[in-house]
Write a protein that holds these residues in place. Structure first.
Motif, PDB file in Angstrom:
ATOM      1  N   ILE A   8       0.920  -1.321   0.022  1.00  0.00           N
ATOM      2  CA  ILE A   8      -0.005   0.142  -0.252  1.00  0.00           C
ATOM      3  C   ILE A   8       1.030   1.272   0.028  1.00  0.00           C
ATOM      4  CG2 ILE A   8      -1.789   1.295   1.266  1.00  0.00           C
ATOM      5  CD1 ILE A   8      -3.005  -1.349   0.309  1.00  0.00           C
ATOM      6  N   CYS A   9       1.554   1.508   1.019  1.00  0.00           N
ATOM      7  CA  CYS A   9       2.507   2.686   1.165  1.00  0.00           C
ATOM      8  C   CYS A   9       3.917   2.419   0.204  1.00  0.00           C
ATOM      9  CB  CYS A   9       2.857   3.065   2.723  1.00  0.00           C
ATOM     10  SG  CYS A   9       3.604   1.872   3.446  1.00  0.00           S
ATOM     11  N   HIS A  10       4.410   1.411   0.333  1.00  0.00           N
ATOM     12  CA  HIS A  10       5.597   1.154  -0.414  1.00  0.00           C
ATOM     13  C   HIS A  10       6.689   1.585   0.509  1.00  0.00           C
ATOM     14  CE1 HIS A  10       3.505  -0.389  -3.779  1.00  0.00           C
ATOM     15  NE2 HIS A  10       3.079   0.847  -3.930  1.00  0.00           N
ATOM     16  N   GLN A  11       6.896   1.586   1.917  1.00  0.00           N
ATOM     17  CA  GLN A  11       7.806   2.192   2.547  1.00  0.00           C
ATOM     18  C   GLN A  11       7.828   1.284   3.610  1.00  0.00           C
ATOM     19  OE1 GLN A  11       6.156   6.057   3.915  1.00  0.00           O
ATOM     20  NE2 GLN A  11       6.367   7.027   1.892  1.00  0.00           N
ATOM     21  N   ASN A  12       7.005   0.788   4.628  1.00  0.00           N
ATOM     22  CA  ASN A  12       7.245  -0.055   5.692  1.00  0.00           C
ATOM     23  C   ASN A  12       7.326  -1.300   5.739  1.00  0.00           C
ATOM     24  OD1 ASN A  12       6.860   2.661   7.112  1.00  0.00           O
ATOM     25  ND2 ASN A  12       4.775   2.152   7.269  1.00  0.00           N
ATOM     26  N   TYR A  15       3.597  -6.628   7.997  1.00  0.00           N
ATOM     27  CA  TYR A  15       3.557  -7.517   9.188  1.00  0.00           C
ATOM     28  C   TYR A  15       2.356  -8.592   8.640  1.00  0.00           C
ATOM     29  CZ  TYR A  15       2.189  -8.578  14.265  1.00  0.00           C
ATOM     30  OH  TYR A  15       1.830  -9.378  15.328  1.00  0.00           O
ATOM     31  N   HIS A  16       3.216  -9.699   8.806  1.00  0.00           N
ATOM     32  CA  HIS A  16       2.478 -10.891   8.052  1.00  0.00           C
ATOM     33  C   HIS A  16       1.377 -11.565   8.685  1.00  0.00           C
ATOM     34  CE1 HIS A  16       5.289 -11.180   5.004  1.00  0.00           C
ATOM     35  NE2 HIS A  16       6.252 -10.737   5.722  1.00  0.00           N
ATOM     36  N   LYS A  17       0.978 -11.372   9.912  1.00  0.00           N
ATOM     37  CA  LYS A  17      -0.126 -11.933  10.713  1.00  0.00           C
ATOM     38  C   LYS A  17      -1.366 -11.258  10.515  1.00  0.00           C
ATOM     39  CE  LYS A  17       2.402 -12.931  14.823  1.00  0.00           C
ATOM     40  NZ  LYS A  17       2.359 -14.538  15.166  1.00  0.00           N
ATOM     41  N   TYR A  18      -1.451 -10.256   9.484  1.00  0.00           N
ATOM     42  CA  TYR A  18      -2.720  -9.643   8.829  1.00  0.00           C
ATOM     43  C   TYR A  18      -2.950 -10.332   7.638  1.00  0.00           C
ATOM     44  CZ  TYR A  18      -1.842  -5.743  12.056  1.00  0.00           C
ATOM     45  OH  TYR A  18      -1.660  -4.738  13.019  1.00  0.00           O
ATOM     46  N   LYS A  19      -4.208 -10.838   7.444  1.00  0.00           N
ATOM     47  CA  LYS A  19      -4.980 -11.449   6.134  1.00  0.00           C
ATOM     48  C   LYS A  19      -5.542 -10.441   5.387  1.00  0.00           C
ATOM     49  CE  LYS A  19      -4.681 -16.100   8.560  1.00  0.00           C
ATOM     50  NZ  LYS A  19      -5.845 -17.047   8.696  1.00  0.00           N
ATOM     51  N   VAL A  20      -4.883  -9.993   4.486  1.00  0.00           N
ATOM     52  CA  VAL A  20      -5.696  -8.864   3.728  1.00  0.00           C
ATOM     53  C   VAL A  20      -5.490  -9.260   2.082  1.00  0.00           C
ATOM     54  CG1 VAL A  20      -5.667  -6.383   3.009  1.00  0.00           C
ATOM     55  CG2 VAL A  20      -4.943  -7.063   5.349  1.00  0.00           C
ATOM     56  N   LYS A  21      -6.689  -9.061   1.393  1.00  0.00           N
ATOM     57  CA  LYS A  21      -6.714  -9.481   0.149  1.00  0.00           C
ATOM     58  C   LYS A  21      -7.130  -8.343  -0.729  1.00  0.00           C
ATOM     59  CE  LYS A  21      -7.484 -14.453   0.903  1.00  0.00           C
ATOM     60  NZ  LYS A  21      -8.481 -15.609   0.885  1.00  0.00           N
ATOM     61  N   LYS A  22      -6.750  -8.307  -1.986  1.00  0.00           N
ATOM     62  CA  LYS A  22      -6.979  -7.147  -2.898  1.00  0.00           C
ATOM     63  C   LYS A  22      -7.897  -8.024  -4.111  1.00  0.00           C
ATOM     64  CE  LYS A  22      -4.656  -3.871  -5.607  1.00  0.00           C
ATOM     65  NZ  LYS A  22      -3.358  -3.330  -5.963  1.00  0.00           N
ATOM     66  N   LEU A  23      -8.956  -7.237  -4.689  1.00  0.00           N
ATOM     67  CA  LEU A  23      -9.390  -7.733  -6.029  1.00  0.00           C
ATOM     68  C   LEU A  23      -8.532  -7.311  -7.150  1.00  0.00           C
ATOM     69  CD1 LEU A  23     -11.742  -9.351  -6.841  1.00  0.00           C
ATOM     70  CD2 LEU A  23     -13.308  -7.358  -7.130  1.00  0.00           C
ATOM     71  N   LYS A  24      -7.921  -8.243  -7.878  1.00  0.00           N
ATOM     72  CA  LYS A  24      -7.297  -8.003  -8.832  1.00  0.00           C
ATOM     73  C   LYS A  24      -7.518  -8.561 -10.222  1.00  0.00           C
ATOM     74  CE  LYS A  24      -2.380  -8.306 -10.085  1.00  0.00           C
ATOM     75  NZ  LYS A  24      -0.894  -8.533  -9.360  1.00  0.00           N
ATOM     76  N   ARG A  38      -3.523 -12.114  -2.279  1.00  0.00           N
ATOM     77  CA  ARG A  38      -2.905 -11.939  -0.839  1.00  0.00           C
ATOM     78  C   ARG A  38      -2.018 -10.903  -1.145  1.00  0.00           C
ATOM     79  NH1 ARG A  38      -2.281 -15.310   4.336  1.00  0.00           N
ATOM     80  NH2 ARG A  38      -1.125 -13.674   5.587  1.00  0.00           N
ATOM     81  N   ILE A  39      -2.108  -9.443  -0.389  1.00  0.00           N
ATOM     82  CA  ILE A  39      -1.174  -8.695  -0.432  1.00  0.00           C
ATOM     83  C   ILE A  39      -0.354  -8.275   1.017  1.00  0.00           C
ATOM     84  CG2 ILE A  39      -2.278  -7.154  -2.195  1.00  0.00           C
ATOM     85  CD1 ILE A  39      -3.260  -5.303   0.061  1.00  0.00           C
ATOM     86  N   ASP A  40       0.733  -7.861   1.143  1.00  0.00           N
ATOM     87  CA  ASP A  40       1.668  -7.383   2.369  1.00  0.00           C
ATOM     88  C   ASP A  40       1.146  -6.203   2.599  1.00  0.00           C
ATOM     89  OD1 ASP A  40       2.931 -10.001   2.005  1.00  0.00           O
ATOM     90  OD2 ASP A  40       4.429  -9.409   0.950  1.00  0.00           O
ATOM     91  N   ILE A  41       0.969  -5.947   3.991  1.00  0.00           N
ATOM     92  CA  ILE A  41       0.424  -4.752   4.542  1.00  0.00           C
ATOM     93  C   ILE A  41       1.255  -4.499   5.818  1.00  0.00           C
ATOM     94  CG2 ILE A  41      -1.616  -5.695   5.546  1.00  0.00           C
ATOM     95  CD1 ILE A  41      -2.881  -3.143   4.634  1.00  0.00           C
ATOM     96  N   CYS A  42       1.527  -3.154   5.931  1.00  0.00           N
ATOM     97  CA  CYS A  42       2.052  -2.826   7.329  1.00  0.00           C
ATOM     98  C   CYS A  42       0.978  -2.328   8.400  1.00  0.00           C
ATOM     99  CB  CYS A  42       3.223  -1.546   7.097  1.00  0.00           C
ATOM    100  SG  CYS A  42       2.326  -0.158   6.648  1.00  0.00           S
ATOM    101  N   ARG A  48      -5.346   2.004   9.128  1.00  0.00           N
ATOM    102  CA  ARG A  48      -6.020   2.897   8.299  1.00  0.00           C
ATOM    103  C   ARG A  48      -7.151   2.418   7.456  1.00  0.00           C
ATOM    104  NH1 ARG A  48      -1.956   5.005   4.865  1.00  0.00           N
ATOM    105  NH2 ARG A  48      -0.361   4.596   6.305  1.00  0.00           N
ATOM    106  N   LEU A  49      -6.937   1.243   7.078  1.00  0.00           N
ATOM    107  CA  LEU A  49      -8.131   0.343   6.284  1.00  0.00           C
ATOM    108  C   LEU A  49      -9.298  -0.005   7.432  1.00  0.00           C
ATOM    109  CD1 LEU A  49      -5.992  -1.893   4.038  1.00  0.00           C
ATOM    110  CD2 LEU A  49      -7.594  -0.096   3.292  1.00  0.00           C
ATOM    111  N   VAL A  50      -8.880  -0.266   8.448  1.00  0.00           N
ATOM    112  CA  VAL A  50      -9.907  -0.815   9.376  1.00  0.00           C
ATOM    113  C   VAL A  50     -10.818   0.538   9.829  1.00  0.00           C
ATOM    114  CG1 VAL A  50     -10.062  -1.614  11.764  1.00  0.00           C
ATOM    115  CG2 VAL A  50      -8.728  -2.868  10.420  1.00  0.00           C
TER     116      VAL A  50
END
Length: 59
Positions: A8-12, A15-24, A38-42, A48-50
């Motif tokens: 998302i931010c391409h900086q941080n 954290y791999h414990k979050y299960k976040v998916k993106k429609l692609k 599945r995407i990697d998210i900090c 912010r998403l929540v």
């Protein structure tokens, strides 16, 4: 060594414990289909998403 960063931010660092998916859109057999990937998210982007989803549900 491969350094992983937040999709998302391409900086941080993610954290791999979050299960976040993106429609692609993905090409399969010469057709475009929508799939969840599945995407990697900090931690900051996840919060912010929540927060945004909670604000949308309150309106």
């Amino acid at each position: 060594m491969i350094k992983e960063i937040c999709d998302i931010c391409h900086q941080n660092e993610p954290y791999h414990k979050y299960k976040v998916k993106k429609l692609k859109s993905v090409v399969r057999s010469d057709m475009h289909v929508l799939r969840w990937v599945r995407i990697d998210i900090c931690d900051a982007c996840y919060n912010r998403l929540v927060r945004m989803s909670r604000e949308d549900n309150n309106q």
